[in-house]
Design a protein around this motif. Structure first.
Motif, PDB file in Angstrom:
ATOM      1  N   ASP A  26       0.859  -1.201   0.000  1.00 25.28           N
ATOM      2  CA  ASP A  26       0.000   0.000   0.000  1.00 25.28           C
ATOM      3  C   ASP A  26       0.889   1.244   0.000  1.00 25.28           C
ATOM      4  OD1 ASP A  26      -1.955   1.875   0.121  1.00 25.28           O
ATOM      5  OD2 ASP A  26      -2.867   1.167   1.975  1.00 25.28           O
ATOM      6  N   VAL A  27       1.494   1.513  -1.173  1.00 20.58           N
ATOM      7  CA  VAL A  27       2.439   2.635  -1.250  1.00 20.58           C
ATOM      8  C   VAL A  27       1.723   3.975  -1.094  1.00 20.58           C
ATOM      9  CG1 VAL A  27       4.135   1.381  -2.618  1.00 20.58           C
ATOM     10  CG2 VAL A  27       2.408   2.737  -3.782  1.00 20.58           C
ATOM     11  N   TYR A  28       0.464   4.034  -1.483  1.00 15.10           N
ATOM     12  CA  TYR A  28      -0.285   5.290  -1.314  1.00 15.10           C
ATOM     13  C   TYR A  28      -0.403   5.629   0.171  1.00 15.10           C
ATOM     14  CZ  TYR A  28      -1.519   5.705  -6.212  1.00 15.10           C
ATOM     15  OH  TYR A  28      -1.460   5.880  -7.577  1.00 15.10           O
ATOM     16  N   ARG A  29      -0.591   4.613   1.019  1.00 11.92           N
ATOM     17  CA  ARG A  29      -0.676   4.869   2.459  1.00 11.92           C
ATOM     18  C   ARG A  29       0.714   5.183   3.029  1.00 11.92           C
ATOM     19  NH1 ARG A  29      -1.728   0.034   6.706  1.00 11.92           N
ATOM     20  NH2 ARG A  29       0.437  -0.348   6.103  1.00 11.92           N
ATOM     21  N   ASP A  30       1.676   4.287   2.751  1.00 10.51           N
ATOM     22  CA  ASP A  30       2.959   4.362   3.451  1.00 10.51           C
ATOM     23  C   ASP A  30       3.829   5.534   2.996  1.00 10.51           C
ATOM     24  OD1 ASP A  30       1.936   2.031   4.418  1.00 10.51           O
ATOM     25  OD2 ASP A  30       3.483   0.713   3.592  1.00 10.51           O
ATOM     26  N   HIS A  31       3.747   5.893   1.705  1.00  9.56           N
ATOM     27  CA  HIS A  31       4.674   6.905   1.173  1.00  9.56           C
ATOM     28  C   HIS A  31       3.997   8.219   0.822  1.00  9.56           C
ATOM     29  CE1 HIS A  31       7.981   4.066   1.054  1.00  9.56           C
ATOM     30  NE2 HIS A  31       7.081   3.175   0.677  1.00  9.56           N
ATOM     31  N   PHE A  32       2.702   8.304   1.092  1.00  9.14           N
ATOM     32  CA  PHE A  32       1.999   9.500   0.637  1.00  9.14           C
ATOM     33  C   PHE A  32       0.963   9.964   1.667  1.00  9.14           C
ATOM     34  CE2 PHE A  32      -1.643  10.836  -2.293  1.00  9.14           C
ATOM     35  CZ  PHE A  32      -1.266  12.171  -2.258  1.00  9.14           C
ATOM     36  N   ASN A  33      -0.065   9.162   1.883  1.00  9.17           N
ATOM     37  CA  ASN A  33      -1.181   9.641   2.701  1.00  9.17           C
ATOM     38  C   ASN A  33      -0.821   9.761   4.186  1.00  9.17           C
ATOM     39  OD1 ASN A  33      -3.784  10.512   3.166  1.00  9.17           O
ATOM     40  ND2 ASN A  33      -4.588   8.464   3.406  1.00  9.17           N
ATOM     41  N   GLU A 163      -1.132  11.071 -26.636  1.00 11.98           N
ATOM     42  CA  GLU A 163      -0.770  10.147 -27.727  1.00 11.98           C
ATOM     43  C   GLU A 163       0.317   9.172 -27.301  1.00 11.98           C
ATOM     44  OE1 GLU A 163      -0.019  13.659 -28.232  1.00 11.98           O
ATOM     45  OE2 GLU A 163      -2.217  13.794 -28.305  1.00 11.98           O
ATOM     46  N   SER A 164       1.186   9.612 -26.351  1.00 13.28           N
ATOM     47  CA  SER A 164       2.288   8.730 -25.953  1.00 13.28           C
ATOM     48  C   SER A 164       1.873   7.766 -24.842  1.00 13.28           C
ATOM     49  CB  SER A 164       3.479   9.579 -25.486  1.00 13.28           C
ATOM     50  OG  SER A 164       3.128  10.227 -24.274  1.00 13.28           O
ATOM     51  N   GLY A 165       0.608   7.836 -24.412  1.00 14.84           N
ATOM     52  CA  GLY A 165       0.147   6.917 -23.356  1.00 14.84           C
ATOM     53  C   GLY A 165       0.355   7.482 -21.961  1.00 14.84           C
ATOM     54  N   ARG A 166       0.794   8.764 -21.880  1.00 15.23           N
ATOM     55  CA  ARG A 166       1.028   9.380 -20.574  1.00 15.23           C
ATOM     56  C   ARG A 166      -0.285   9.922 -20.025  1.00 15.23           C
ATOM     57  NH1 ARG A 166       2.971  14.719 -19.158  1.00 15.23           N
ATOM     58  NH2 ARG A 166       2.344  15.205 -21.293  1.00 15.23           N
ATOM     59  N   ARG A 167      -0.549   9.663 -18.756  1.00 18.39           N
ATOM     60  CA  ARG A 167      -1.775  10.181 -18.147  1.00 18.39           C
ATOM     61  C   ARG A 167      -1.704  11.709 -18.042  1.00 18.39           C
ATOM     62  NH1 ARG A 167      -3.227   5.890 -13.259  1.00 18.39           N
ATOM     63  NH2 ARG A 167      -4.017   4.304 -14.688  1.00 18.39           N
ATOM     64  N   LEU A 240      10.634   6.801  -5.847  1.00 13.39           N
ATOM     65  CA  LEU A 240      10.541   5.412  -5.379  1.00 13.39           C
ATOM     66  C   LEU A 240       9.379   4.664  -6.032  1.00 13.39           C
ATOM     67  CD1 LEU A 240      11.133   5.857  -1.534  1.00 13.39           C
ATOM     68  CD2 LEU A 240      12.599   4.631  -3.138  1.00 13.39           C
ATOM     69  N   HIS A 241       8.253   5.364  -6.242  1.00 10.91           N
ATOM     70  CA  HIS A 241       7.043   4.709  -6.771  1.00 10.91           C
ATOM     71  C   HIS A 241       6.423   5.621  -7.820  1.00 10.91           C
ATOM     72  CE1 HIS A 241       7.310   1.670  -3.707  1.00 10.91           C
ATOM     73  NE2 HIS A 241       7.517   2.632  -2.829  1.00 10.91           N
ATOM     74  N   SER A 242       6.709   5.325  -9.091  1.00 13.30           N
ATOM     75  CA  SER A 242       6.291   6.237 -10.163  1.00 13.30           C
ATOM     76  C   SER A 242       4.768   6.391 -10.235  1.00 13.30           C
ATOM     77  CB  SER A 242       6.858   5.775 -11.508  1.00 13.30           C
ATOM     78  OG  SER A 242       6.449   4.441 -11.734  1.00 13.30           O
ATOM     79  N   ASP A 243       4.009   5.375  -9.770  1.00 14.88           N
ATOM     80  CA  ASP A 243       2.533   5.485  -9.724  1.00 14.88           C
ATOM     81  C   ASP A 243       2.077   6.769  -9.030  1.00 14.88           C
ATOM     82  OD1 ASP A 243       2.159   3.040 -10.775  1.00 14.88           O
ATOM     83  OD2 ASP A 243       0.925   2.256  -9.129  1.00 14.88           O
ATOM     84  N   LEU A 244       2.858   7.182  -8.032  1.00 16.05           N
ATOM     85  CA  LEU A 244       2.439   8.319  -7.204  1.00 16.05           C
ATOM     86  C   LEU A 244       2.463   9.650  -7.961  1.00 16.05           C
ATOM     87  CD1 LEU A 244       4.094   7.398  -3.776  1.00 16.05           C
ATOM     88  CD2 LEU A 244       1.691   7.246  -4.395  1.00 16.05           C
ATOM     89  N   ALA A 245       3.058   9.648  -9.169  1.00 15.24           N
ATOM     90  CA  ALA A 245       3.044  10.870  -9.988  1.00 15.24           C
ATOM     91  C   ALA A 245       1.599  11.284 -10.288  1.00 15.24           C
ATOM     92  CB  ALA A 245       3.819  10.649 -11.281  1.00 15.24           C
ATOM     93  N   ASN A 246       0.680  10.316 -10.322  1.00 14.51           N
ATOM     94  CA  ASN A 246      -0.745  10.633 -10.563  1.00 14.51           C
ATOM     95  C   ASN A 246      -1.296  11.614  -9.540  1.00 14.51           C
ATOM     96  OD1 ASN A 246      -0.875   8.786 -12.631  1.00 14.51           O
ATOM     97  ND2 ASN A 246      -1.499   7.107 -11.293  1.00 14.51           N
ATOM     98  N   THR A 247      -0.716  11.601  -8.340  1.00 15.77           N
ATOM     99  CA  THR A 247      -1.255  12.442  -7.266  1.00 15.77           C
ATOM    100  C   THR A 247      -0.936  13.916  -7.505  1.00 15.77           C
ATOM    101  OG1 THR A 247       0.707  12.349  -5.866  1.00 15.77           O
ATOM    102  CG2 THR A 247      -0.922  10.561  -5.611  1.00 15.77           C
ATOM    103  N   ARG A 248      -0.112  14.202  -8.536  1.00 14.59           N
ATOM    104  CA  ARG A 248       0.197  15.597  -8.860  1.00 14.59           C
ATOM    105  C   ARG A 248      -0.688  16.124  -9.984  1.00 14.59           C
ATOM    106  NH1 ARG A 248       6.682  15.628  -8.707  1.00 14.59           N
ATOM    107  NH2 ARG A 248       6.910  15.693  -6.459  1.00 14.59           N
ATOM    108  N   LEU A 249      -1.457  15.215 -10.586  1.00  8.30           N
ATOM    109  CA  LEU A 249      -2.374  15.639 -11.654  1.00  8.30           C
ATOM    110  C   LEU A 249      -3.711  16.084 -11.086  1.00  8.30           C
ATOM    111  CD1 LEU A 249      -1.861  12.862 -14.363  1.00  8.30           C
ATOM    112  CD2 LEU A 249      -1.189  15.265 -14.511  1.00  8.30           C
TER     113      LEU A 249
END
Ligand SMILES: C[S@@+](CC[C@H](N)C(=O)[O-])C[C@H]1O[C@@H](n2cnc3c(N)ncnc32)[C@H](O)[C@@H]1O
Length: 266
Positions: A26-33, A163-167, A240-249
């Motif tokens: 749960d990287v969203y909990r441990d490294h973010f929230n 177009e490049s698949g970037r969120r 550490l966890h590239s998924d977390l970049a979504n939290t900046r959008l």
């Protein structure tokens, strides 16, 4: 759907949930929230606190490590069993109990503060929880809680990619539709692929409320709003966890602190 039925879903989720969060999934909990929540938390050293919906106790332990005397409650007995297992070898003195946030088994003004990490959107009767928290808090005490952000955790949501698949955006809909226990199935994104196949997804009853539906009942019971946070992951966390970049959008979580006013002197 009532709290008892919600509790049955969570009890069924508890064994796999506990195993995966203790593996660091749960990287969203441990490294973010949780870091954002603790950064916003006022001084708790020497104070008596209650954690509602404590799960397997990770966040209760974090607050206890700051010096608070903690009670953790959860409606799912299996979570409480796992929470007690961790506290026994390294006792932080946490008192874990099976209880419902809608009907707290504590006396009037028993606590200096109450916290609830990511559980209010899982509870059908949030008004009852607010009234109960208000009752068990002393005057001048605070209530801090985090939830999935009501503006983006909507019944309909879909990531938009370039177009490049970037969120690049999140399409949201159904914001005003209050859900009453619709089952949402999901799994931590960081679950190792070799485990993912063999594990059941979590089945979570959802009680989405628009911001007004969440905040007005809090004000109606007498709380004074004090602080909000819509955290974004730090550079280090994104590295550490590239998924977390979504939290900046778009905002993923909302953290709110409210206070029970001091008693008026006559
Ligand atoms: C998303 S989990 C969060 C667990 C923990 N706070 C954390 O951050 O790791 C939501 C928790 O709320 C609990 N819960 C749901 N309804 C509840 C209720 N009415 N009273 C107390 N706990 C409840 C669930 O059993 C579950 O442990």
């Amino acid at each position: 759907m009532d709290s008892v039925e919600v509790g049955r879903y969570w009890d069924a989720n508890a064994p796999v949930w506990t195993r995966l969060v203790r593996m660091g999934c749960d990287v969203y909990r441990d490294h973010f929230n949780t870091p954002a929540f603790l950064e916003m938390l006022p001084e708790v050293d020497g104070r008596t606190g209650l954690d509602i919906g404590c799960g397997e106790g990770y966040n209760t332990r974090k607050v206890a490590e700051l010096g608070a005397r903690m009670v953790g409650i959860d409606i799912a007995p299996t979570f409480i069993k796992h929470a007690r297992e961790v506290d026994s070898p390294e006792p932080l003195g946490i008192d874990y109990q099976v209880a419902d946030g809608c009907s707290l088994p504590f006396a009037l003004e028993a606590f200096d503060f109450v916290v609830a990490f990511m559980c209010l959107m899982d509870i059908p009767d949030q008004e009852r929880v607010f009234a109960e928290v208000y009752r068990v808090l002393r005057h001048g005490g605070f209530f801090q809680f985090s939830i999935t952000h009501p503006c983006t955790d909507t019944p309909y949501r879909r990531w938009v990619e370039d177009e490049s698949g970037r969120r690049v955006a999140l399409a949201c809909g159904g914001y005003f539709h209050e859900t009453e226990g619709e089952i949402v199935e999901w799994m931590f994104s960081q679950t190792p692929p070799e485990l993912r196949e063999g594990l059941p997804k979590f089945r979570v009853p959802d009680f989405h409320r628009p911001v007004s539906g969440l905040i007005n009942p809090l004000i109606d019971v007498g709380f004074v709003l004090e602080r909000f946070s819509e955290p974004q992951a730090t550079d280090e966390a994104v590295r550490l966890h590239s998924d977390l970049a979504n939290t900046r959008l778009v905002p993923h979580f909302l953290i709110i602190r409210a206070r029970k006013p001091e008693k008026r002197s006559r």
